[in-house]
Design a protein around this motif. Structure first.
Motif, PDB file in Angstrom:
ATOM      1  N   ASP A 184       0.764  -1.495  -0.234  1.00 40.15           N
ATOM      2  CA  ASP A 184      -0.523   0.046   0.023  1.00 40.15           C
ATOM      3  C   ASP A 184       0.636   0.973  -0.217  1.00 40.15           C
ATOM      4  O   ASP A 184      -0.243   2.418  -0.308  1.00 40.15           O
ATOM      5  N   ASP A 185       2.670   1.186   0.265  1.00 40.16           N
ATOM      6  CA  ASP A 185       2.886   2.545   0.856  1.00 40.16           C
ATOM      7  C   ASP A 185       3.720   2.623  -0.408  1.00 40.16           C
ATOM      8  O   ASP A 185       5.079   3.296  -0.450  1.00 40.16           O
TER       9      ASP A 185
ATOM     10  N   ARG B 116      14.038  -6.125   9.706  1.00 39.33           N
ATOM     11  CA  ARG B 116      13.067  -5.367   9.090  1.00 39.33           C
ATOM     12  C   ARG B 116      12.547  -6.810   9.095  1.00 39.33           C
ATOM     13  O   ARG B 116      11.912  -7.510   8.367  1.00 39.33           O
ATOM     14  N   THR B 117      10.865  -6.290   8.864  1.00 37.63           N
ATOM     15  CA  THR B 117       9.762  -6.841   9.052  1.00 37.63           C
ATOM     16  C   THR B 117       8.626  -5.532   8.245  1.00 37.63           C
ATOM     17  O   THR B 117       7.646  -4.461   8.918  1.00 37.63           O
ATOM     18  N   THR B 118       8.192  -5.625   7.167  1.00 38.99           N
ATOM     19  CA  THR B 118       7.400  -4.851   6.346  1.00 38.99           C
ATOM     20  C   THR B 118       5.272  -5.797   6.543  1.00 38.99           C
ATOM     21  O   THR B 118       4.502  -5.172   6.921  1.00 38.99           O
ATOM     22  N   HIS B 119       5.435  -7.043   6.467  1.00 40.16           N
ATOM     23  CA  HIS B 119       4.301  -7.656   6.343  1.00 40.16           C
ATOM     24  C   HIS B 119       4.128  -9.076   7.131  1.00 40.16           C
ATOM     25  O   HIS B 119       5.591  -9.579   6.955  1.00 40.16           O
ATOM     26  N   TYR B 120       3.838  -9.097   7.829  1.00 38.12           N
ATOM     27  CA  TYR B 120       3.645 -10.003   8.671  1.00 38.12           C
ATOM     28  C   TYR B 120       2.597 -11.170   8.740  1.00 38.12           C
ATOM     29  O   TYR B 120       1.929 -10.374   9.047  1.00 38.12           O
ATOM     30  N   THR B 121       2.614 -12.259   7.967  1.00 40.55           N
ATOM     31  CA  THR B 121       1.351 -13.239   7.829  1.00 40.55           C
ATOM     32  C   THR B 121       1.231 -14.353   8.996  1.00 40.55           C
ATOM     33  O   THR B 121       1.791 -15.033   9.217  1.00 40.55           O
ATOM     34  N   PHE B 122      -0.309 -14.582   9.425  1.00 42.20           N
ATOM     35  CA  PHE B 122      -0.588 -15.357  10.980  1.00 42.20           C
ATOM     36  C   PHE B 122      -1.540 -15.639  10.395  1.00 42.20           C
ATOM     37  O   PHE B 122      -2.616 -14.932  10.051  1.00 42.20           O
TER      38      PHE B 122
ATOM     39  N   GLU C 192       6.437   0.251  10.605  1.00 38.37           N
ATOM     40  CA  GLU C 192       6.958   0.579   8.376  1.00 38.37           C
ATOM     41  C   GLU C 192       6.204  -1.268   8.581  1.00 38.37           C
ATOM     42  O   GLU C 192       5.686  -1.872   7.288  1.00 38.37           O
ATOM     43  N   THR C 193       5.536  -2.037   9.773  1.00 36.34           N
ATOM     44  CA  THR C 193       4.997  -3.653   9.683  1.00 36.34           C
ATOM     45  C   THR C 193       3.067  -3.719   9.544  1.00 36.34           C
ATOM     46  O   THR C 193       2.861  -1.918  10.198  1.00 36.34           O
ATOM     47  N   ARG C 194       2.854  -4.367   8.490  1.00 35.87           N
ATOM     48  CA  ARG C 194       1.522  -4.465   8.409  1.00 35.87           C
ATOM     49  C   ARG C 194       1.148  -5.991   8.753  1.00 35.87           C
ATOM     50  O   ARG C 194       2.083  -6.996   8.505  1.00 35.87           O
ATOM     51  N   TYR C 195       0.151  -5.992   9.106  1.00 35.62           N
ATOM     52  CA  TYR C 195      -0.581  -7.630   9.995  1.00 35.62           C
ATOM     53  C   TYR C 195      -1.077  -8.043   8.785  1.00 35.62           C
ATOM     54  O   TYR C 195      -1.997  -7.413   8.475  1.00 35.62           O
TER      55      TYR C 195
ATOM     56  N   ALA D 127      -6.395   0.627  12.308  1.00 39.93           N
ATOM     57  CA  ALA D 127      -6.777  -0.272  10.851  1.00 39.93           C
ATOM     58  C   ALA D 127      -6.244  -0.173   8.983  1.00 39.93           C
ATOM     59  O   ALA D 127      -6.080  -1.049   8.809  1.00 39.93           O
ATOM     60  N   GLU D 128      -5.289   0.946   9.240  1.00 40.09           N
ATOM     61  CA  GLU D 128      -4.757   0.743   7.765  1.00 40.09           C
ATOM     62  C   GLU D 128      -3.672  -0.080   7.545  1.00 40.09           C
ATOM     63  O   GLU D 128      -2.943  -0.362   6.968  1.00 40.09           O
ATOM     64  N   LYS D 129      -3.324  -0.084   9.413  1.00 38.15           N
ATOM     65  CA  LYS D 129      -2.302  -1.610   9.368  1.00 38.15           C
ATOM     66  C   LYS D 129      -2.370  -3.138   8.971  1.00 38.15           C
ATOM     67  O   LYS D 129      -1.835  -3.808   9.181  1.00 38.15           O
TER      68      LYS D 129
END
Length: 470
Positions: A232-233, A288-294, A319-322, A364-366
């Motif tokens: 998104d960024d 670094r972690t920009t996207h954490y999937t779970f 910078e992390t998105r969940y 919510a944006e994260k």
């Protein structure tokens, strides 16, 4: 005159003829009934060809594969719960909570056109549906649903001329790749019609088990472009680059002493999953972690299993998105709680404070959530395991790491994969942070060897760069 003896013989002959005729009629009737009620075996469609005494594997397997008992064995030590392992209740025979009859929006033929990745007439355009009034009958089991995926037009985020989407057409994967199935679900995707359609599919593949009100309340908070786009960024992060570069980092033991940390961190985006322990391992896996999937289940299991190694929750940074992989109603409840900074309303996480997991500055944006059509598409087109023809068919899905890697493949221009299983996996411990050697564990709800074969094929096709020891 005919003697009495002759008359008796004639009566016996007539009776015998009548009996034989009756038996012949009964036989013909039975044959016709048998033909009309016989079930034609499944054959000659994607992933479900039948072979006598076959395990029905759908891709090439490594030569070291032994037998099904090794495939479904639990890891040692048994006291450590694997994040991907479902609860005992989930391993019982599962029947979808709600299975309405197929509609014209979802039931289309799984013939050569579908296998080649062609867009069905019943697929949505721009997230809306155009119905085929007289769809042909599908021969697939109802829970597969390999046609009728939602599709929408997502504008290109980059000007890359050497990205995955441009290269895939020249590879063996061109027929499997559907570039318009949404990776993420958000507010605009929920409606009564969509709920009816997706309630046919259980777990991460649909909305069965999630009531409509909970679904609406959850997805309504995902109402911005940040929730719709995985990257998104990009406009802020590109730094003049025309191609997005993504590092997708698994937790495999192959990364131990690899020294790949700086290389991983040099990518625009860094994806991680489950027990992503970074402190003390930065030189090998980056920081670094920009996207954490779970999923909520894998997150809670990771926190329980690896707390002693330093994993207390997801990576926390600006910078992390969940990215939720929703395979249960509890994922929707935790998502809503995190977006609204309220306690979880019910379920296993009842009264839990979501900031405990995602930090005080979570917004919510994260938050993002994979679309069930996308997860089902990945299972059907890339990882259609023979497990789908066993009693475990309703609990099978790609691993969380596999969904993460394939989501990156559908969103990034260049993908590098680290810490994923390779054919020499027995040379490495299960995780890079294991204090002593632990063999890789295999579970009934995943087909990790099939995934390993897929990573090799994607690497050979030039669609990902897979880290392997020389």
């Amino acid at each position: 005159m005919i003697s009495m003896t002759g008359m008796k013989l004639r009566r016996k002959l007539v009776l015998a003829l009548l009996t034989a005729g009756s038996l012949l009629c009964v036989y013909v009737l039975c044959v016709n009934l048998e033909g009309s009620w016989s079930i034609e075996p499944l054959r000659n469609f994607h992933g479900f060809s039948q072979k006598p005494n076959s395990s029905s594997r759908d891709s090439e397997e490594p030569q070291d594969r032994r037998n099904s008992s090794e495939r479904w064995s639990r890891p040692s030590p048994a006291s450590t719960r694997h994040p991907e392992h479902p609860s005992a209740a989930a391993l019982q025979k599962h029947t979808p909570a709600h299975t309405p009859p197929p509609t014209s929006e979802t039931q289309t033929a799984a013939g050569p056109q579908a296998a080649a990745g062609a867009t069905s007439k019943s697929e949505a355009v721009g997230g809306t549906w155009s119905s085929n009034p007289t769809p042909p009958r599908s021969t697939e089991p109802a829970f597969i649903g390999d046609t009728g995926y939602m599709t929408e037009d997502v504008p290109a985020q980059t000007n890359c001329t050497d990205g995955v989407r441009g290269r895939v057409a020249q590879t063996r994967f061109s027929g499997r790749f559907l570039g318009r199935v949404p990776v993420l679900q958000w507010a605009n995707h929920v409606s009564r019609d969509q709920y009816k359609r997706l309630s046919q599919y259980s777990g991460a593949h649909g909305w069965s088990g999630v009531d409509y009100d909970t679904l609406v309340e959850t997805l309504s908070v995902l109402n911005s472009s940040a929730n719709w786009l995985l990257l998104d960024d990009w406009s802020r992060r590109s730094n003049g680059s025309s191609c997005s570069r993504c590092a997708v980092v698994g937790n495999g033991g192959i990364l131990k002493d690899s020294g790949r940390g700086p290389e991983i961190d040099s990518h625009h985006y860094v994806f991680r999953t489950n027990g992503a322990i970074l402190k003390g391992f930065e030189q090998d896996v980056g920081s670094r972690t920009t996207h954490y999937t779970f999923s909520t289940n894998t997150l809670r299991n990771s926190m329980a299993s690896y707390a002693g190694l330093g994993f207390t929750g997801p990576p926390l940074s600006q910078e992390t998105r969940y990215v939720f992989l929703p395979d249960h109603y509890r994922d929707y409840l935790l998502m809503k709680a995190a977006a609204t900074h309220t306690a979880v309303e019910r379920g296993p996480e009842r009264a839990k404070d979501p900031t405990r997991f995602f930090g005080q500055d979570v917004t919510a944006e994260k938050l993002k959530m994979y679309h069930p059509d996308f997860v089902r598409y990945l299972r059907n087109r890339f990882l259609r395991s023979g497990t789908l023809k066993t009693r475990n068919k309703f609990i099978y899905r790609p691993t969380t790491g596999a969904v993460m890697l394939l989501a990156a493949l559908h969103s990034c221009d260049q993908v590098s994969a680290y810490g994923f299983m390779t054919p020499d996996y027995k040379n490495y411990s299960d995780h890079y942070y294991d204090r002593k050697y632990r063999p890789v564990g295999f579970f009934a709800n995943h087909d990790m060897r099939m995934e390993m074969t897929l990573w090799q094929q994607l690497h050979q096709a030039g669609l990902i760069t897979l880290y392997m020891h020389k």
